[in-house]
Design an enzyme around this catalytic site. Sequence first.
Site, PDB file in Angstrom:
ATOM      1  N   GLY A  65       8.955   3.624  21.474  1.00  0.00           N
ATOM      2  CA  GLY A  65       7.993   4.974  21.447  1.00  0.00           C
ATOM      3  C   GLY A  65       9.341   5.592  21.019  1.00  0.00           C
ATOM      4  O   GLY A  65      10.592   5.611  21.533  1.00  0.00           O
ATOM      5  N   CYS A  92      11.267  -2.846  22.902  1.00  0.00           N
ATOM      6  CA  CYS A  92      11.894  -1.376  23.004  1.00  0.00           C
ATOM      7  C   CYS A  92      11.794  -0.781  23.675  1.00  0.00           C
ATOM      8  O   CYS A  92      12.498  -1.280  25.341  1.00  0.00           O
ATOM      9  CB  CYS A  92      11.628  -1.052  21.735  1.00  0.00           C
ATOM     10  SG  CYS A  92      13.290  -0.510  20.653  1.00  0.00           S
ATOM     11  N   TYR A  93      11.608   0.247  23.701  1.00  0.00           N
ATOM     12  CA  TYR A  93      10.956   1.576  25.057  1.00  0.00           C
ATOM     13  C   TYR A  93      10.106   0.742  25.470  1.00  0.00           C
ATOM     14  O   TYR A  93      10.517   0.396  27.327  1.00  0.00           O
ATOM     15  CB  TYR A  93       9.805   2.095  24.466  1.00  0.00           C
ATOM     16  CG  TYR A  93       9.878   3.892  25.100  1.00  0.00           C
ATOM     17  CD1 TYR A  93      10.396   4.322  25.379  1.00  0.00           C
ATOM     18  CD2 TYR A  93       8.385   3.850  26.243  1.00  0.00           C
ATOM     19  CE1 TYR A  93       9.998   5.941  26.222  1.00  0.00           C
ATOM     20  CE2 TYR A  93       8.071   4.685  26.753  1.00  0.00           C
ATOM     21  CZ  TYR A  93       9.383   5.335  26.992  1.00  0.00           C
ATOM     22  OH  TYR A  93       8.316   6.423  27.548  1.00  0.00           O
ATOM     23  N   HIS A 179      13.165  -5.947  17.395  1.00  0.00           N
ATOM     24  CA  HIS A 179      11.256  -5.553  17.026  1.00  0.00           C
ATOM     25  C   HIS A 179      10.888  -6.628  16.287  1.00  0.00           C
ATOM     26  O   HIS A 179      11.251  -7.170  14.882  1.00  0.00           O
ATOM     27  CB  HIS A 179      11.275  -4.234  16.393  1.00  0.00           C
ATOM     28  CG  HIS A 179      11.326  -3.009  16.654  1.00  0.00           C
ATOM     29  ND1 HIS A 179      10.258  -2.405  17.626  1.00  0.00           N
ATOM     30  CD2 HIS A 179      12.609  -1.751  17.223  1.00  0.00           C
ATOM     31  CE1 HIS A 179      10.811  -1.289  17.846  1.00  0.00           C
ATOM     32  NE2 HIS A 179      11.698  -1.070  17.917  1.00  0.00           N
ATOM     33  N   GLU A 181       7.731  -7.291  15.057  1.00  0.00           N
ATOM     34  CA  GLU A 181       6.714  -7.212  14.494  1.00  0.00           C
ATOM     35  C   GLU A 181       7.566  -7.345  13.728  1.00  0.00           C
ATOM     36  O   GLU A 181       6.392  -7.016  12.178  1.00  0.00           O
ATOM     37  CB  GLU A 181       5.865  -6.036  14.887  1.00  0.00           C
ATOM     38  CG  GLU A 181       6.722  -4.542  15.332  1.00  0.00           C
ATOM     39  CD  GLU A 181       7.530  -4.263  16.408  1.00  0.00           C
ATOM     40  OE1 GLU A 181       8.112  -5.390  17.317  1.00  0.00           O
ATOM     41  OE2 GLU A 181       7.363  -2.916  16.773  1.00  0.00           O
ATOM     42  N   GLY A 234     -11.665   3.485  -6.022  1.00  0.00           N
ATOM     43  CA  GLY A 234     -10.655   2.039  -7.961  1.00  0.00           C
ATOM     44  C   GLY A 234     -10.152   0.736  -6.915  1.00  0.00           C
ATOM     45  O   GLY A 234     -10.347   0.094  -7.516  1.00  0.00           O
ATOM     46  N   GLY A 235      -9.584   1.803  -5.600  1.00  0.00           N
ATOM     47  CA  GLY A 235      -8.883   0.648  -5.355  1.00  0.00           C
ATOM     48  C   GLY A 235      -9.678   0.023  -3.879  1.00  0.00           C
ATOM     49  O   GLY A 235     -10.275  -0.397  -3.980  1.00  0.00           O
ATOM     50  N   ASP A 237      -9.269  -0.805  -0.953  1.00  0.00           N
ATOM     51  CA  ASP A 237      -9.589  -0.347  -0.036  1.00  0.00           C
ATOM     52  C   ASP A 237     -11.038   0.490  -0.138  1.00  0.00           C
ATOM     53  O   ASP A 237     -11.819   0.318   1.871  1.00  0.00           O
ATOM     54  CB  ASP A 237      -8.899   0.998   0.435  1.00  0.00           C
ATOM     55  CG  ASP A 237      -7.416   0.645   0.667  1.00  0.00           C
ATOM     56  OD1 ASP A 237      -6.923  -0.574   0.556  1.00  0.00           O
ATOM     57  OD2 ASP A 237      -6.551   1.587   0.670  1.00  0.00           O
ATOM     58  N   SER A 238     -10.591   1.615  -0.983  1.00  0.00           N
ATOM     59  CA  SER A 238     -12.403   2.378  -1.009  1.00  0.00           C
ATOM     60  C   SER A 238     -13.805   0.992  -1.733  1.00  0.00           C
ATOM     61  O   SER A 238     -14.527   1.140  -1.127  1.00  0.00           O
ATOM     62  CB  SER A 238     -12.579   3.126  -1.712  1.00  0.00           C
ATOM     63  OG  SER A 238     -12.400   3.028  -3.008  1.00  0.00           O
ATOM     64  N   LYS A 379      -3.024  -4.051   5.026  1.00  0.00           N
ATOM     65  CA  LYS A 379      -4.412  -4.332   3.528  1.00  0.00           C
ATOM     66  C   LYS A 379      -4.577  -5.873   3.824  1.00  0.00           C
ATOM     67  O   LYS A 379      -5.473  -5.658   2.862  1.00  0.00           O
ATOM     68  CB  LYS A 379      -2.527  -3.612   2.290  1.00  0.00           C
ATOM     69  CG  LYS A 379      -2.714  -3.205   0.920  1.00  0.00           C
ATOM     70  CD  LYS A 379      -4.093  -2.078   0.714  1.00  0.00           C
ATOM     71  CE  LYS A 379      -3.311  -1.811  -0.134  1.00  0.00           C
ATOM     72  NZ  LYS A 379      -4.748   0.147  -0.010  1.00  0.00           N
TER      73      LYS A 379
END
Length: 523
Positions: A65, A92-93, A179, A181, A234-235, A237-238, A379
């Site tokens: 954070g 970290c934090y 980190h 991640e 068209g991507g 995700d949609s 993604k």
Amino acid sequence: MSVSGPHGGVLTDERVLVLDFGSQYAQLIARRVREQNVYCQIVRHDLKAVQIAGYRPKGIILSGGPASVYEAGAPQCDPGLFQLGIPVLGICYGMQLACQALGGQVQHAPSREYGRARCTLQTSEGLFAGLPDAMDVWMSHGDQVTSVAGDFEPMAATATCPIAAVRHRQLPVFGLQFHPEVTHTPFGSQMLHNFVMNVCGCSGAWHLGDFAAQTIVQLRERVGPNRVICGLSGGVDSSVTAALLYKAIGSQLSCILVDNGLLRKDEQATVISEFTNHFKADLHVVQGGAQFMQTLRGITDPQEKRRRIGHMFIECFKAEAAKIQDAKYLAQGTLYPDVIESGAAPDGPAATIKLHHNVGGLPEELGFELIEPLRDLFKDEVRRLGAELGLPDTLVWRHPFPGPGLAVRCLGEVTDERLEILREADAILISELKSAGLYRRTSQTFAVLLPVQSVGVMGDARTYEHTIAVRSVDTDDFMTADWSRLPYDLLARVSTRIINEVAGVNRVVYDISSKPPATIEWE
Ligand code: XMP
């Protein structure tokens, strides 16, 4: 929409919670845990210990954070959570908070540490099982744990950070100053694996297929007999959003594709044919090119471009949606990174990096209830879901494309002439990339038209023309990315073809910046 309610063990009995202290990376942590086939959920940082226990988590991760733990008003956690007997990993934090809560001291570091650091491990057990003695890690902090009470044992150090990792001697509490991640910490995934499997004792039985089945059931229940409108770009995700809805509610789905005139070469036709081949749902195409160009005239500021495109998109969408009777819901393919990078994460003061026009605004304007079935996913998870739902490879593997389209790759003013140059250059780049068999090996590749002209020589004449930048990145989460090491002969072919075939371009450059500190798009 979440996979499950806060307390319901719908998908799995094994879950890990991430307490979000406003980190840009909270979602990334969740994703890394899910890669271990363990369901992971992000929750507010200020839940009471008893509420946390109510989730019956196998492990708790405290995110990073931007605050300093010793500042007034810094986000805190309930110290009672350290006494629950549930393993805790502070990052970290989160590590600073754990150390401070359990008697250690945190201070401002002599110099802010940002970037790669060489880390030496002092143990090869537990969190660090199976790891080499020394490794690169990614640091991003201004404060450090400067002393730990006798209860903590330091586990790692870097040249400037003597306490880079800790473990508590009695409690199952661990801390990492770096980190794990981000991909810049190459053994980070292994550490998170060690935490969820070895320390927390998870078995790794959660799968994305469960997510699809569960989401379809939930969508069907929520929508009932109503109509849903889905914005289609068209991507991937949609398209995956539409596919989930189509499986859930079939003919109750209407899709709207707004062609903003900022699409890539031949894109509208491709999207329509892919869509109609695959779904029998109602499709509305809005030809909005002229209106978008009008609103972008004279505009060069990136945020202003996004804002105007966003408003125009809403107008076009609204006009078309008004033609669809009885729609109650609006579905959008918003992903985790869209949410987090727009600073729209619940309870997360993460900084706004860019305005992503597809987050927020739209539903209130239109008076619909919002459905965002992919809001928890990254993604690559969406791609796997798309494949699981039977979408064609061309769709599933299409490189992402920003909502504001070529406008944010046409630096400076967006004009028809400049868009045409960019479109042609981009088409050459993509076709060469595909011919070289590297399209699927890179995550996102595109051309950018720069607002600079430079001197060149063609034949015997001096030229003073445009520059195209080629951008190609490798990433699996789009939160961090490295530039692709494309082969020189491919770059040479791309450059030669663009300069020869696209009138108005006399120079091609290659972008060798990683994210962070650069972003993937140039605007
Ligand atoms: P950046 O440039 O922020 O991009 O590193 C991360 C990913 O997000 C896409 N992107 C956008 N997508 N609207 C979108 O729908 C936007 O305004 C936008 N800006 C960036 C970008 O293409 C990349 O995949």
